[in-house]
Write a protein that holds these residues in place. Sequence first.
Motif, PDB file in Angstrom:
ATOM      1  N   PRO A  76       0.815  -1.223   0.000  1.00 15.28           N
ATOM      2  CA  PRO A  76       0.000   0.000   0.000  1.00 15.28           C
ATOM      3  C   PRO A  76       0.844   1.267   0.000  1.00 15.28           C
ATOM      4  O   PRO A  76       0.418   2.302  -0.529  1.00 15.28           O
ATOM      5  CB  PRO A  76      -0.814  -0.132   1.287  1.00 15.28           C
ATOM      6  CG  PRO A  76      -0.918  -1.600   1.521  1.00 15.28           C
ATOM      7  CD  PRO A  76       0.392  -2.161   1.058  1.00 15.28           C
ATOM      8  N   GLY A  77       2.058   1.186   0.574  1.00 11.67           N
ATOM      9  CA  GLY A  77       2.919   2.363   0.635  1.00 11.67           C
ATOM     10  C   GLY A  77       3.807   2.558  -0.566  1.00 11.67           C
ATOM     11  O   GLY A  77       4.634   3.483  -0.588  1.00 11.67           O
ATOM     12  N   GLY A  78       3.687   1.695  -1.577  1.00 13.61           N
ATOM     13  CA  GLY A  78       4.427   1.913  -2.814  1.00 13.61           C
ATOM     14  C   GLY A  78       5.738   1.155  -2.922  1.00 13.61           C
ATOM     15  O   GLY A  78       6.592   1.522  -3.735  1.00 13.61           O
ATOM     16  N   LEU A  79       5.903   0.090  -2.145  1.00 15.31           N
ATOM     17  CA  LEU A  79       7.080  -0.747  -2.303  1.00 15.31           C
ATOM     18  C   LEU A  79       6.762  -1.880  -3.274  1.00 15.31           C
ATOM     19  O   LEU A  79       5.716  -2.525  -3.169  1.00 15.31           O
ATOM     20  CB  LEU A  79       7.506  -1.350  -0.962  1.00 15.31           C
ATOM     21  CG  LEU A  79       8.103  -0.419   0.088  1.00 15.31           C
ATOM     22  CD1 LEU A  79       8.363  -1.181   1.380  1.00 15.31           C
ATOM     23  CD2 LEU A  79       9.402   0.212  -0.418  1.00 15.31           C
ATOM     24  N   ASN A  80       7.670  -2.118  -4.200  1.00 16.66           N
ATOM     25  CA  ASN A  80       7.590  -3.314  -5.023  1.00 16.66           C
ATOM     26  C   ASN A  80       8.241  -4.446  -4.237  1.00 16.66           C
ATOM     27  O   ASN A  80       9.436  -4.402  -3.939  1.00 16.66           O
ATOM     28  CB  ASN A  80       8.327  -3.117  -6.349  1.00 16.66           C
ATOM     29  CG  ASN A  80       7.453  -2.413  -7.371  1.00 16.66           C
ATOM     30  OD1 ASN A  80       6.246  -2.271  -7.176  1.00 16.66           O
ATOM     31  ND2 ASN A  80       8.064  -1.961  -8.457  1.00 16.66           N
ATOM     32  N   THR A  81       7.459  -5.446  -3.879  1.00 18.40           N
ATOM     33  CA  THR A  81       7.971  -6.528  -3.050  1.00 18.40           C
ATOM     34  C   THR A  81       7.990  -7.834  -3.823  1.00 18.40           C
ATOM     35  O   THR A  81       7.139  -8.085  -4.687  1.00 18.40           O
ATOM     36  CB  THR A  81       7.119  -6.723  -1.777  1.00 18.40           C
ATOM     37  OG1 THR A  81       5.866  -7.312  -2.127  1.00 18.40           O
ATOM     38  CG2 THR A  81       6.872  -5.403  -1.079  1.00 18.40           C
ATOM     39  N   MET A  82       8.966  -8.662  -3.497  1.00 15.32           N
ATOM     40  CA  MET A  82       9.051 -10.028  -3.996  1.00 15.32           C
ATOM     41  C   MET A  82       9.145 -10.938  -2.783  1.00 15.32           C
ATOM     42  O   MET A  82       9.749 -10.578  -1.774  1.00 15.32           O
ATOM     43  CB  MET A  82      10.301 -10.203  -4.861  1.00 15.32           C
ATOM     44  CG  MET A  82      10.378  -9.268  -6.054  1.00 15.32           C
ATOM     45  SD  MET A  82      11.985  -9.406  -6.908  1.00 15.32           S
ATOM     46  CE  MET A  82      13.069  -8.557  -5.756  1.00 15.32           C
ATOM     47  N   ARG A  83       8.562 -12.126  -2.898  1.00 13.75           N
ATOM     48  CA  ARG A  83       8.657 -13.056  -1.782  1.00 13.75           C
ATOM     49  C   ARG A  83       8.797 -14.479  -2.282  1.00 13.75           C
ATOM     50  O   ARG A  83       8.392 -14.811  -3.403  1.00 13.75           O
ATOM     51  CB  ARG A  83       7.444 -12.944  -0.864  1.00 13.75           C
ATOM     52  CG  ARG A  83       6.215 -13.703  -1.324  1.00 13.75           C
ATOM     53  CD  ARG A  83       5.146 -13.767  -0.243  1.00 13.75           C
ATOM     54  NE  ARG A  83       4.114 -14.754  -0.559  1.00 13.75           N
ATOM     55  CZ  ARG A  83       3.085 -15.055   0.232  1.00 13.75           C
ATOM     56  NH1 ARG A  83       2.951 -14.428   1.394  1.00 13.75           N
ATOM     57  NH2 ARG A  83       2.209 -15.967  -0.125  1.00 13.75           N
ATOM     58  N   THR A  84       9.384 -15.317  -1.411  1.00 13.05           N
ATOM     59  CA  THR A  84       9.457 -16.751  -1.685  1.00 13.05           C
ATOM     60  C   THR A  84       9.383 -17.501  -0.366  1.00 13.05           C
ATOM     61  O   THR A  84       9.809 -16.996   0.682  1.00 13.05           O
ATOM     62  CB  THR A  84      10.745 -17.121  -2.445  1.00 13.05           C
ATOM     63  OG1 THR A  84      10.697 -18.504  -2.814  1.00 13.05           O
ATOM     64  CG2 THR A  84      11.984 -16.876  -1.613  1.00 13.05           C
ATOM     65  N   GLY A  85       8.827 -18.707  -0.425  1.00  8.89           N
ATOM     66  CA  GLY A  85       8.727 -19.569   0.750  1.00  8.89           C
ATOM     67  C   GLY A  85       8.354 -20.967   0.317  1.00  8.89           C
ATOM     68  O   GLY A  85       7.968 -21.205  -0.836  1.00  8.89           O
ATOM     69  N   THR A  86       8.461 -21.899   1.229  1.00  9.23           N
ATOM     70  CA  THR A  86       8.148 -23.284   0.889  1.00  9.23           C
ATOM     71  C   THR A  86       6.666 -23.453   0.578  1.00  9.23           C
ATOM     72  O   THR A  86       5.815 -22.721   1.083  1.00  9.23           O
ATOM     73  CB  THR A  86       8.522 -24.229   2.046  1.00  9.23           C
ATOM     74  OG1 THR A  86       7.811 -23.848   3.216  1.00  9.23           O
ATOM     75  CG2 THR A  86      10.011 -24.210   2.312  1.00  9.23           C
ATOM     76  N   VAL A  87       6.388 -24.440  -0.216  1.00  3.35           N
ATOM     77  CA  VAL A  87       5.003 -24.778  -0.509  1.00  3.35           C
ATOM     78  C   VAL A  87       4.348 -25.408   0.717  1.00  3.35           C
ATOM     79  O   VAL A  87       3.179 -25.151   1.025  1.00  3.35           O
ATOM     80  CB  VAL A  87       4.933 -25.736  -1.721  1.00  3.35           C
ATOM     81  CG1 VAL A  87       3.510 -26.230  -1.944  1.00  3.35           C
ATOM     82  CG2 VAL A  87       5.469 -25.043  -2.977  1.00  3.35           C
ATOM     83  N   ALA A  88       5.102 -26.207   1.469  1.00  2.00           N
ATOM     84  CA  ALA A  88       4.522 -26.976   2.583  1.00  2.00           C
ATOM     85  C   ALA A  88       4.070 -26.083   3.731  1.00  2.00           C
ATOM     86  O   ALA A  88       3.014 -26.314   4.329  1.00  2.00           O
ATOM     87  CB  ALA A  88       5.538 -27.995   3.085  1.00  2.00           C
ATOM     88  N   GLN A  89       4.866 -25.081   4.085  1.00  2.89           N
ATOM     89  CA  GLN A  89       4.537 -24.142   5.170  1.00  2.89           C
ATOM     90  C   GLN A  89       4.100 -24.874   6.449  1.00  2.89           C
ATOM     91  O   GLN A  89       3.004 -24.683   6.967  1.00  2.89           O
ATOM     92  CB  GLN A  89       3.454 -23.168   4.719  1.00  2.89           C
ATOM     93  CG  GLN A  89       3.925 -22.162   3.701  1.00  2.89           C
ATOM     94  CD  GLN A  89       5.008 -21.236   4.236  1.00  2.89           C
ATOM     95  OE1 GLN A  89       4.872 -20.628   5.297  1.00  2.89           O
ATOM     96  NE2 GLN A  89       6.112 -21.138   3.510  1.00  2.89           N
ATOM     97  N   GLN A  90       4.983 -25.682   6.983  1.00  2.00           N
ATOM     98  CA  GLN A  90       4.732 -26.381   8.240  1.00  2.00           C
ATOM     99  C   GLN A  90       5.379 -25.584   9.371  1.00  2.00           C
ATOM    100  O   GLN A  90       6.570 -25.701   9.629  1.00  2.00           O
ATOM    101  CB  GLN A  90       5.284 -27.808   8.172  1.00  2.00           C
ATOM    102  CG  GLN A  90       4.590 -28.656   7.121  1.00  2.00           C
ATOM    103  CD  GLN A  90       5.182 -30.045   7.016  1.00  2.00           C
ATOM    104  OE1 GLN A  90       6.379 -30.242   7.161  1.00  2.00           O
ATOM    105  NE2 GLN A  90       4.327 -31.016   6.749  1.00  2.00           N
ATOM    106  N   TYR A  91       4.565 -24.796  10.055  1.00  2.00           N
ATOM    107  CA  TYR A  91       5.067 -23.823  11.020  1.00  2.00           C
ATOM    108  C   TYR A  91       5.682 -24.491  12.245  1.00  2.00           C
ATOM    109  O   TYR A  91       5.065 -25.345  12.891  1.00  2.00           O
ATOM    110  CB  TYR A  91       3.942 -22.886  11.472  1.00  2.00           C
ATOM    111  CG  TYR A  91       3.243 -22.185  10.336  1.00  2.00           C
ATOM    112  CD1 TYR A  91       3.966 -21.451   9.405  1.00  2.00           C
ATOM    113  CD2 TYR A  91       1.857 -22.271  10.182  1.00  2.00           C
ATOM    114  CE1 TYR A  91       3.337 -20.807   8.352  1.00  2.00           C
ATOM    115  CE2 TYR A  91       1.214 -21.624   9.134  1.00  2.00           C
ATOM    116  CZ  TYR A  91       1.960 -20.900   8.221  1.00  2.00           C
ATOM    117  OH  TYR A  91       1.334 -20.270   7.172  1.00  2.00           O
ATOM    118  N   CYS A  92       6.907 -24.075  12.561  1.00  2.00           N
ATOM    119  CA  CYS A  92       7.610 -24.519  13.775  1.00  2.00           C
ATOM    120  C   CYS A  92       7.647 -26.037  13.893  1.00  2.00           C
ATOM    121  O   CYS A  92       7.637 -26.586  15.006  1.00  2.00           O
ATOM    122  CB  CYS A  92       6.967 -23.925  15.028  1.00  2.00           C
ATOM    123  SG  CYS A  92       6.966 -22.124  15.096  1.00  2.00           S
ATOM    124  N   ALA A  93       7.700 -26.730  12.768  1.00  2.00           N
ATOM    125  CA  ALA A  93       7.690 -28.190  12.803  1.00  2.00           C
ATOM    126  C   ALA A  93       9.094 -28.775  12.826  1.00  2.00           C
ATOM    127  O   ALA A  93       9.290 -29.894  13.293  1.00  2.00           O
ATOM    128  CB  ALA A  93       6.929 -28.730  11.590  1.00  2.00           C
TER     129      ALA A  93
END
Length: 715
Positions: A204-221
């Motif tokens: 919303p503030g005008g930053l162009n962001t890129m992100r990456t992360g695992t598909v599984a997303q198993q939190y704190c596992a």
Amino acid sequence: DRHLLHPHTLMTNMKPHHLLRGVPLFLIIVLLSLSSSPFLSSCYGAAPIPGFRPPAVPLVVNDPYLSIWSFADNLTDIQTTLWDGANKNLTGLIRVDNVVYRWMGYDTLTSPQDFPPVQQISVTVTPTRTIYIFEVGTDLQLTVTFFTPILPTSHDLMSRPVTYITMSVLSTNTHHVDLYFSASAELAVQSVNESVSWSRQQSPGGLNTMRTGTVAQQYCALAGDAVGINWGYLYVAAPSSDAQMAQCVGPQADVRAAFVKTGTVPNDTKSSPGPVTPSYPVLAVSWGMTVTPGNTIEKTLIIAYDDVYSMNYFGLMMKAYWTQLYPNILALMDKAWSDYPSLLLEATQFDVEFFEKMTTAGGDKYSTLTALSFRQVMGGTKLVWNSQNSSIWFFMKEISSDGDVSTMDVIFPASPFFLYYDATLLQYLLLPILEYSMNHTNVLYNLPWCPHHLGTWPISNLRPDQQENMPVEETAGMMIMLAAILQQNPDWIDVLVANYWTLLHNWGEFLLSSLPDPENQLCTDDFEGPIPHNSNLAGKGIIGLGAWAQILALAGDFEDHEVAFYEKISAAYAAAWMQLSNPNNTNHYNQRYDKPGWSLKYNLIWQYLLHLKTFPQEVFDTELAFYRTKLTPYGVPLDNTMPSSDIDSESWVFCFDRTVTGFGELFGLLYDFADFTPQRVPLTDWYWVDQGTQRGFQARPVLGGFWMQALLQKV
């Protein structure tokens, strides 16, 4: 006038939020450029020792997972890694008139011979910044600053998982310059065989962001010591308003080849998802510009990590504290971007005052080594929000020696750091342990002493029969730290009385019954096994009894009889300790009651901090004089059994010399070790003092113990 406009001059007379009021943008840029230059040292006075060679250099160090270092003299010599040496690649290139050079690392699929390195002129490490200066060719200077405003004086700032990377280019001639930065998806996985997805989004503030992360997303596992995070999302962001910028998420080789050929990355996003190997996707940014003589051009980006959930405390999933202040990571990054100019000036002032205070406390070698240690200490912690009781909690990882959660004998040596800046942080560190001990979890804790730790990072789930029991070590450490907190925050006694008073009484009685001879127990020096009749451990227990007396004294009149009793018994135990550990009245106190030998009695330093009179001054004078006869080029051994030592323990016995000059000369041996050691890892605390080589451990937050000298002068 350059001197009148220098940021130190401005900051001396203004508060940070006043600094930018009415200041034109071009002047802000000038000030920030100056603050990253060698001009800093010449104008500020106290500064790191020029030419100091850190064994490893902190780049992006926020917490145990976002902890990226360079293990080399030059930023181009080696790939960037996690604190344990696992590849977590950040790569930097600069293209000058179509010729490409490396200024940081190299990608997994790239040979370092593919592009020549720029010439590194210097690297400077302050508490909040790492500043590299390079020469490119004969007439162009590139300055790269890694800025992590993880200030322990602000819960907001220390919780933000954000580092700014700024590239400044200055030349005496006109050149076309293209800059390149990429962060590998390796930062978001434990194994490169894990599948990741990636995307782009404008904030919303005008930053162009890129992100990456695992598909599984198993939190704190995934729990463990030398283990990377494989949940949450890595972000790289830069302002969309910059027409010179392009961004791309895609396979490493394709993105890099486009930059080499054209000076820009493809302004698009390649297909997703897929495993990290073999394509090694990167989040990449490039800028193209014409540099004219004498005009500095500066480009800044943000690297951030949203772990979504940070800790699992006996089944209660806890988020990072910043999630209570910002609705999502995009809002946090927007705020971080808008704060950047004022934060850089605030942090510059923090750094300046840091070197002034630390140099005054212990000399320039002391200030230089504590500056290097600052982010290592903070990078071993995580500030979270306990949604169950709506409060801030704080956790510490026992990095590289077991991966345990909130190990008491790791918190204890690190505690001077937090007591120096904000004793409330130490309260937050102890609360998870106190709550566990009170059986406010789904595990029944039934041992009569303070627990050793809570689990394996990031999961607290330990049963009492799984504890690595150090009864006197941890119970005395708890009492001492509580008393030290109450020195600064006396009103906290109401919380202790209301919630933990029976528990603390039981622990006080346990200490009483375990002393003056702790018999055959493990202590924090457990790598040597149990040390029966350990005089250093007994000394800590006796100081712990004195600390308990102080806690009782704050609790009110109804405890007066117990105060007198514990004060009297601690003094009696100290007298017994002197006889038991030195029965023949020699020139030192023995390591053990039952046999000759010697050891560092580092725990006794807490008597000074708590203003106790338990042990007479002659004990400190005798021990310090004896330690001086055992000095090596890189420190003093922990005991007579072998020439190795704990660097934080050494720093405490060096505090027995209450003169700044005497302390500084002794601490200088630790600086010399850090400057010399051939093992290129985040500073170890366990090493061979005769050879200056690592014995084990690295990147541990116990280096917070270095702050004992400054803390003693403060309180």
